[in-house]
Write an enzyme that holds these catalytic residues in place. Sequence first.
Site, PDB file in Angstrom:
ATOM      1  N   ASP A   2       0.823  -1.217   0.000  1.00  0.00           N
ATOM      2  CA  ASP A   2       0.000   0.000   0.000  1.00  0.00           C
ATOM      3  C   ASP A   2       0.860   1.271   0.000  1.00  0.00           C
ATOM      4  OD1 ASP A   2      -1.550  -2.209   0.875  1.00  0.00           O
ATOM      5  OD2 ASP A   2      -2.974  -0.884   1.874  1.00  0.00           O
ATOM      6  N   HIS A   8      -8.862  -0.120  -2.458  1.00  0.00           N
ATOM      7  CA  HIS A   8      -9.028   1.329  -2.649  1.00  0.00           C
ATOM      8  C   HIS A   8      -9.005   1.749  -4.119  1.00  0.00           C
ATOM      9  CE1 HIS A   8      -9.157   2.983   1.458  1.00  0.00           C
ATOM     10  NE2 HIS A   8      -8.594   1.826   1.751  1.00  0.00           N
ATOM     11  N   HIS A  46      -2.191  -4.607   2.473  1.00  0.00           N
ATOM     12  CA  HIS A  46      -3.522  -4.368   3.043  1.00  0.00           C
ATOM     13  C   HIS A  46      -3.553  -4.087   4.541  1.00  0.00           C
ATOM     14  CE1 HIS A  46      -7.851  -4.418   2.756  1.00  0.00           C
ATOM     15  NE2 HIS A  46      -8.038  -5.589   3.306  1.00  0.00           N
TER      16      HIS A  46
HETATM   17 MN   LIG Z   1      -6.160  -2.318   1.387  1.00  0.00          MN
END
Ligand SMILES: [Mn+2]
Length: 298
Positions: A59, A120, A249
């Site tokens: 991320d 996202h 995540h």
């Molecule tokens: Mn995520």
Amino acid sequence: MIDKPFLDNIIREPYKISKLDFQYISQILRRAEEIFKEEKLLLEFNLDDSKSEVWVIGDIHGNLETLQRLIEIIDEKKPEFVIFLGDIVDRGTSQLECLILVLALKIRYPNRYYLLKGNHETLEMNKAYGFFQEFKYRFNDQKKFDEVLAVYNVLPFCALVNKGILCLHGGIPEDIAILRKLKGLKPRDIASVFKTIAKSLVQIMWNDPKSDLKGFSESFRGPGIKSFGEDVFNDFMNEYNLKYLIRAHEVFPEGYRWFFNERLLSIFSSANYRGKFSPNPASYAVIKNNLVKPKLIK
Ligand SMILES: [Mn+2]
């Protein structure tokens, strides 16, 4: 015109992205969409050289500083492939810059940089966590966001390295047959098999591993999302002869975390994601000679 000098320029100085007119942003989004459209939903990489490296990035969430640092290290060490596991936007201070920078890298080096879909890369999350509002405010027209969604709609979900290392954003889904179902499909094929894979695609983006759990259990994250334990993880891995799973995540104060006898590596590539009072170093994973090693960014 988004030619090579233009792309090199924004890759070198991504802070300039915030000054770009929408016509340039639009060209980047459309070109990226064209490239992703032709990729498989389950990417496959096969390295014939034991010295070649694949880097897997977690991320980013609008953290341009960490992303720029990563790109510097990538330029220096030159891995053969770089796979982003998604969640490029939302929450951070430079969301548009991060998304456009990753897409610029993809357009400039389409056979080197890859981007998977995170939870996202969706309209609902962008509305709840900021990117939609940021975009609307900057470009003064929410219809333009459709071009972002068009990119999200064609992103791949998983990457398989040397037939033994699986990369995805969240976790394994309950449907153990999912990789066979996804194999060979392109984004345009999703509609025809949507009923049989939709639930699994959500779980690939959202599920989490949990130590000391048996089977799948309901997740705090929401309906249809699951935590998975070591037993079902091992079943899934054995089904396809997989050695490792790399996912993102979740943020951990130590930067990354191993689960399940060091067969699942969880990475996260946005430093100090929750602010300075809850610090975390950014991490990424290096695949080399069929081994997986976590790395911290200094
Ligand atoms: Mn995520």
